[in-house]
Design a protein around this motif. Structure first.
Motif, PDB file in Angstrom:
ATOM      1  N   TYR A 157      -1.105   8.698  -5.408  1.00 48.53           N
ATOM      2  CA  TYR A 157      -1.630   7.387  -5.031  1.00 48.53           C
ATOM      3  C   TYR A 157      -0.806   6.835  -3.865  1.00 48.53           C
ATOM      4  O   TYR A 157       0.384   7.109  -3.731  1.00 48.53           O
ATOM      5  CB  TYR A 157      -1.511   6.396  -6.191  1.00 48.53           C
ATOM      6  CG  TYR A 157      -2.432   6.640  -7.365  1.00 48.53           C
ATOM      7  CD1 TYR A 157      -2.105   7.556  -8.364  1.00 48.53           C
ATOM      8  CD2 TYR A 157      -3.619   5.933  -7.495  1.00 48.53           C
ATOM      9  CE1 TYR A 157      -2.938   7.764  -9.447  1.00 48.53           C
ATOM     10  CE2 TYR A 157      -4.467   6.130  -8.579  1.00 48.53           C
ATOM     11  CZ  TYR A 157      -4.114   7.039  -9.553  1.00 48.53           C
ATOM     12  OH  TYR A 157      -4.944   7.232 -10.625  1.00 48.53           O
ATOM     13  N   GLN A 158      -1.444   6.010  -3.071  1.00 50.04           N
ATOM     14  CA  GLN A 158      -0.762   5.248  -2.032  1.00 50.04           C
ATOM     15  C   GLN A 158      -0.819   3.761  -2.409  1.00 50.04           C
ATOM     16  O   GLN A 158      -1.901   3.260  -2.716  1.00 50.04           O
ATOM     17  CB  GLN A 158      -1.452   5.444  -0.675  1.00 50.04           C
ATOM     18  CG  GLN A 158      -0.822   4.666   0.469  1.00 50.04           C
ATOM     19  CD  GLN A 158      -1.711   4.648   1.712  1.00 50.04           C
ATOM     20  OE1 GLN A 158      -2.851   4.198   1.669  1.00 50.04           O
ATOM     21  NE2 GLN A 158      -1.196   5.163   2.814  1.00 50.04           N
ATOM     22  N   GLN A 159       0.328   3.101  -2.415  1.00 55.84           N
ATOM     23  CA  GLN A 159       0.343   1.676  -2.727  1.00 55.84           C
ATOM     24  C   GLN A 159       0.982   0.900  -1.575  1.00 55.84           C
ATOM     25  O   GLN A 159       2.198   0.951  -1.378  1.00 55.84           O
ATOM     26  CB  GLN A 159       1.093   1.392  -4.026  1.00 55.84           C
ATOM     27  CG  GLN A 159       1.022  -0.069  -4.445  1.00 55.84           C
ATOM     28  CD  GLN A 159       1.566  -0.325  -5.834  1.00 55.84           C
ATOM     29  OE1 GLN A 159       2.385   0.436  -6.345  1.00 55.84           O
ATOM     30  NE2 GLN A 159       1.102  -1.388  -6.462  1.00 55.84           N
ATOM     31  N   ILE A 160       0.152   0.196  -0.842  1.00 51.35           N
ATOM     32  CA  ILE A 160       0.624  -0.655   0.236  1.00 51.35           C
ATOM     33  C   ILE A 160       1.129  -1.963  -0.367  1.00 51.35           C
ATOM     34  O   ILE A 160       0.593  -2.436  -1.383  1.00 51.35           O
ATOM     35  CB  ILE A 160      -0.505  -0.901   1.249  1.00 51.35           C
ATOM     36  CG1 ILE A 160      -0.859   0.419   1.942  1.00 51.35           C
ATOM     37  CG2 ILE A 160      -0.135  -1.965   2.276  1.00 51.35           C
ATOM     38  CD1 ILE A 160      -2.065   0.369   2.836  1.00 51.35           C
ATOM     39  N   LEU A 161       2.135  -2.521   0.234  1.00 48.17           N
ATOM     40  CA  LEU A 161       2.782  -3.728  -0.294  1.00 48.17           C
ATOM     41  C   LEU A 161       1.765  -4.822  -0.582  1.00 48.17           C
ATOM     42  O   LEU A 161       0.944  -5.167   0.278  1.00 48.17           O
ATOM     43  CB  LEU A 161       3.824  -4.229   0.707  1.00 48.17           C
ATOM     44  CG  LEU A 161       4.676  -5.414   0.269  1.00 48.17           C
ATOM     45  CD1 LEU A 161       5.547  -5.023  -0.926  1.00 48.17           C
ATOM     46  CD2 LEU A 161       5.538  -5.918   1.419  1.00 48.17           C
ATOM     47  N   GLY A 162       1.791  -5.331  -1.812  1.00 51.33           N
ATOM     48  CA  GLY A 162       0.906  -6.414  -2.207  1.00 51.33           C
ATOM     49  C   GLY A 162      -0.459  -5.975  -2.695  1.00 51.33           C
ATOM     50  O   GLY A 162      -1.288  -6.813  -3.056  1.00 51.33           O
ATOM     51  N   GLN A 163      -0.692  -4.664  -2.707  1.00 50.52           N
ATOM     52  CA  GLN A 163      -1.989  -4.143  -3.161  1.00 50.52           C
ATOM     53  C   GLN A 163      -1.806  -3.236  -4.364  1.00 50.52           C
ATOM     54  O   GLN A 163      -0.695  -2.800  -4.674  1.00 50.52           O
ATOM     55  CB  GLN A 163      -2.671  -3.366  -2.025  1.00 50.52           C
ATOM     56  CG  GLN A 163      -2.948  -4.181  -0.785  1.00 50.52           C
ATOM     57  CD  GLN A 163      -3.629  -3.361   0.294  1.00 50.52           C
ATOM     58  OE1 GLN A 163      -4.175  -2.297   0.036  1.00 50.52           O
ATOM     59  NE2 GLN A 163      -3.603  -3.871   1.522  1.00 50.52           N
TER      60      GLN A 163
END
Lengths: 116, 114
Positions: free
Chosen positions: A35-41
């Motif tokens: 998974y990719q988790q961008i800041l705040g998402q």
């Protein structure tokens, strides 16, 4: 029971450089996810493996991202070349089976990537 | 996949009960509702899953009304360590599910104050 292991925990690179992340799932877990988790998402699924085969890579930017799980155990995720927007936490998860019983996903601590 | 809507953030105090409501108006007949918890610098962790009425485990309770268009995660007597982001997901059942694809929304940031 050991959890999902990931390395490195942190990585800082410059744009256009290459980077690779490593994941070792819980022993015996057939299914592995990146998974990719961008800041705040919330996390976004990039790719799902069942043993060493790809089940879903519909959201993987294949022009720059690649992943493999050659022996059906650990996995690597590579970005080449990196862009500024790739700055995120990359999470690896595993589950016992992709179908059937015991499908809960267990997540690793993630690798925080910063692209400058 | 059914879209979910939940509050961006909530504040609470130690010892209080925290209730987070998630809207999922387009939930399908075979969809289950699942909640995950994520602490800073950690990956998400499964909390609870349900289909209808009420589900309770050692961590939380999940209330689902008859129309299933919303659900409420209830955290009893929270402590400072319950400060985290809570995600509501709607989709196939965690167990006996093909593919088991998780689609996360933005989550609810819960801050527990002393």
């Amino acid at each position: 029971e050991a959890g999902v292991a990931q390395s490195p925990r942190y990585k800082i690179i410059e744009k256009r450089q290459s980077v690779a992340f490593w994941c070792n799932p819980i022993s015996g877990h057939a299914t592995l996810y990146w998974y990719q988790q961008i800041l705040g998402q919330g996390p976004k699924l990039l790719i799902q493996f069942q043993n060493n085969g790809v089940v879903d890579d519909s959201q993987l930017p294949k022009d720059r991202f690649s992943a493999e799980r050659l022996k059906g155990v650990d996995s690597t995720l590579k970005i080449q070349p990196a862009k500024l927007e790739d700055s995120a936490v990359y999470l690896c998860a595993s589950s016992l089976f992709g179908t059937g019983e015991q499908n809960e996903q267990f997540f690793g601590p993630g690798t925080r990537l910063t692209v400058l | 996949l059914a879209k979910t809507t939940q509050p961006i953030s909530m504040d609470s105090y130690e010892g209080q009960e925290v209730n987070i409501t998630c809207s999922h108006n387009n939930i399908a007949t075979n969809d289950y509702i699942t909640w995950y918890q994520q602490f800073p610098s950690q990956g998400p962790r499964f909390i609870i899953q349900g289909y209808k009425t009420k589900v309770t485990n050692e961590v939380a309770s999940l209330f689902i009304p008859a129309d299933r268009k919303s659900s409420t995660l209830s955290l009893p007597r929270v402590s400072l360590s319950d400060t985290a982001v809570y995600y509501c997901l709607v989709g196939v059942r965690m167990i006996k599910a093909a593919g088991n694809k998780l689609t996360f929304g933005g989550g609810t940031r819960v801050l527990v104050k002393p």
